[in-house]
Design an enzyme around this catalytic site. Structure first.
Site, PDB file in Angstrom:
ATOM      1  N   GLY A  18    -135.311   4.800-101.583  1.00 44.28           N
ATOM      2  CA  GLY A  18    -135.626   5.816-102.569  1.00 44.28           C
ATOM      3  C   GLY A  18    -134.911   5.573-103.879  1.00 44.28           C
ATOM      4  N   GLY A  20    -133.905   7.979-107.582  1.00 40.15           N
ATOM      5  CA  GLY A  20    -133.991   9.192-108.379  1.00 40.15           C
ATOM      6  C   GLY A  20    -133.758   8.884-109.843  1.00 40.15           C
ATOM      7  N   SER A  23    -129.879   7.453-109.577  1.00 37.92           N
ATOM      8  CA  SER A  23    -129.315   6.714-108.454  1.00 37.92           C
ATOM      9  C   SER A  23    -130.381   6.079-107.579  1.00 37.92           C
ATOM     10  CB  SER A  23    -128.431   7.640-107.607  1.00 37.92           C
ATOM     11  OG  SER A  23    -129.193   8.760-107.166  1.00 37.92           O
ATOM     12  N   VAL A  25    -131.196   4.982-103.397  1.00 44.45           N
ATOM     13  CA  VAL A  25    -130.830   5.346-102.025  1.00 44.45           C
ATOM     14  C   VAL A  25    -131.224   4.200-101.100  1.00 44.45           C
ATOM     15  CG1 VAL A  25    -131.083   7.026-100.167  1.00 44.45           C
ATOM     16  CG2 VAL A  25    -131.181   7.795-102.549  1.00 44.45           C
ATOM     17  N   LYS A  40    -126.298   6.663-101.183  1.00 49.91           N
ATOM     18  CA  LYS A  40    -126.782   6.997-102.527  1.00 49.91           C
ATOM     19  C   LYS A  40    -125.776   6.447-103.521  1.00 49.91           C
ATOM     20  CE  LYS A  40    -127.948  11.005-105.425  1.00 49.91           C
ATOM     21  NZ  LYS A  40    -128.076  12.490-105.445  1.00 49.91           N
ATOM     22  N   ASP A 134    -132.504  21.852-107.144  1.00 50.60           N
ATOM     23  CA  ASP A 134    -133.579  20.852-107.109  1.00 50.60           C
ATOM     24  C   ASP A 134    -134.334  20.913-105.781  1.00 50.60           C
ATOM     25  OD1 ASP A 134    -135.175  18.917-108.256  1.00 50.60           O
ATOM     26  OD2 ASP A 134    -133.858  17.249-107.726  1.00 50.60           O
TER      27      ASP A 134
END
Length: 317
Positions: A18, A20, A23, A25, A40, A134
């Site tokens: 992942g 964001g 950052s 992941v 992360k 969030d």
């Protein structure tokens, strides 16, 4: 695009899972125990003090929490030269942003269970004075056994404190969060209302072509009625979503106990009903109208007798 690292701290990287705004992941394994974890790590371009401070807050708040519906933080290193990182439990499941489109919506009983579990997690966080900021489908992981886990407290702030920056995801952001006001649990209640709406309809609560229009809609326009996208959902459930998303937070649910009580009542009625509320899930409004006409003509009509496989192509989603 920079290649994924092979190691971070005492962990070997299996794969990137992942990314964001600040950052990346990774799925990783401890080099000695081989335990699977998620890591992360702040990207190199996000090492400014404002991002480091938010990351440190996420670590500090995460270490305070222990709840079955919240992803646990196991370790962290805020001084790693390649980027501060935190280590979390690895969850074998799917984020619900995979299930937020019209043709991928979860069954309504799954939505009810997920919302109840996330509400429980957020109520727990609120008792510790934490606002997530969030809450969105992409930050909710659903495991094969039905357990939902809330993750990514990277935007979290202590209640009634101002964050260093306005943060969160616009489609799920309350008016007061958009303004940068000090927040309490009512901001997360608004966001979970928006998540519920999205998982039931496959649409956001407003239509906007750009961020500017979205901001105007959040402040000034009522949410698009649920019935615009999905027929026959019970009024009690629709009313819970509407109250959770009141623009004036003083007219919202005052706390999680109120929300959970009302949502639980609506969920109980749905679970006790023998009416197929998933009949309209995943269909266009024109097809839902056809289904509704059949239902009115024949109360014995069921999805098993009229499925997507028997629909004419003109009734596509």
């Amino acid at each position: 695009m920079a290649a994924s690292p092979t190691h971070i701290g005492n962990y070997s990287i299996v794969e990137k899972i992942g990314a964001g705004a600040t950052s990346n992941v990774y799925h990783a394994q401890h080099v000695k125990t081989l335990a699977s974890v998620a890591i992360k790590q702040l990207r190199r371009g996000r090492q400014a003090d404002v991002y480091l401070d938010m990351f440190a807050t996420e670590v500090a708040l995460g270490r305070k929490m222990s709840h079955k519906n919240i992803v646990r933080i196991l370790d962290a290193d805020l001084h790693e030269s390649d980027g501060a990182y935190l280590v979390m439990e690895y969850i074998n499941g799917n984020a619900l942003d995979r299930s937020e489109q019209v043709n991928t919506l979860p069954p309504i009983l799954t939505v009810l269970s997920v919302v109840e579990q996330v509400a429980s997690a957020l109520r727990y966080a609120a008792t510790l004075g934490i606002v997530h900021r969030d809450v969105k489908p992409g930050n909710i992981i659903l495991m094969p056994n039905g357990l939902a886990k809330l993750t990514d407290f990277g935007c979290a702030v202590p209640s009634s404190e101002l964050g260093a920056v306005v943060a969160g995801s616009l489609a799920y952001m309350s008016p007061e969060q958009l303004e940068g006001d000090a927040l309490d649990q009512r901001a997360d209640i608004y966001a979970l209302g928006a998540v519920t709406y999205r998982l039931l309809t496959g649409h956001h609560t407003f239509e906007a072509d750009n961020a500017f229009d979205a901001r105007i809609a959040i402040h000034n326009y009522p949410i698009t009625p649920v019935e615009t996208y999905r027929k026959k959902l019970p009024k009690k459930l629709i009313d819970v979503i509407g109250r959770a998303m009141e623009k004036n937070r003083d007219r919202r649910y005052a706390d999680w106990d109120e929300f959970i009580a009302d949502f639980g009542n609506a969920a109980h009625e749905i679970r006790m009903s023998d009416y197929d509320l998933d009949l309209y899930r995943g269909f266009s409004m024109s097809t839902q109208s056809v289904l509704s006409s059949y239902m009115s003509a024949d109360r014995a009509f069921s999805r098993s007798g009229f499925s997507r496989s028997t629909l004419p192509e003109s009734y596509g989603i």
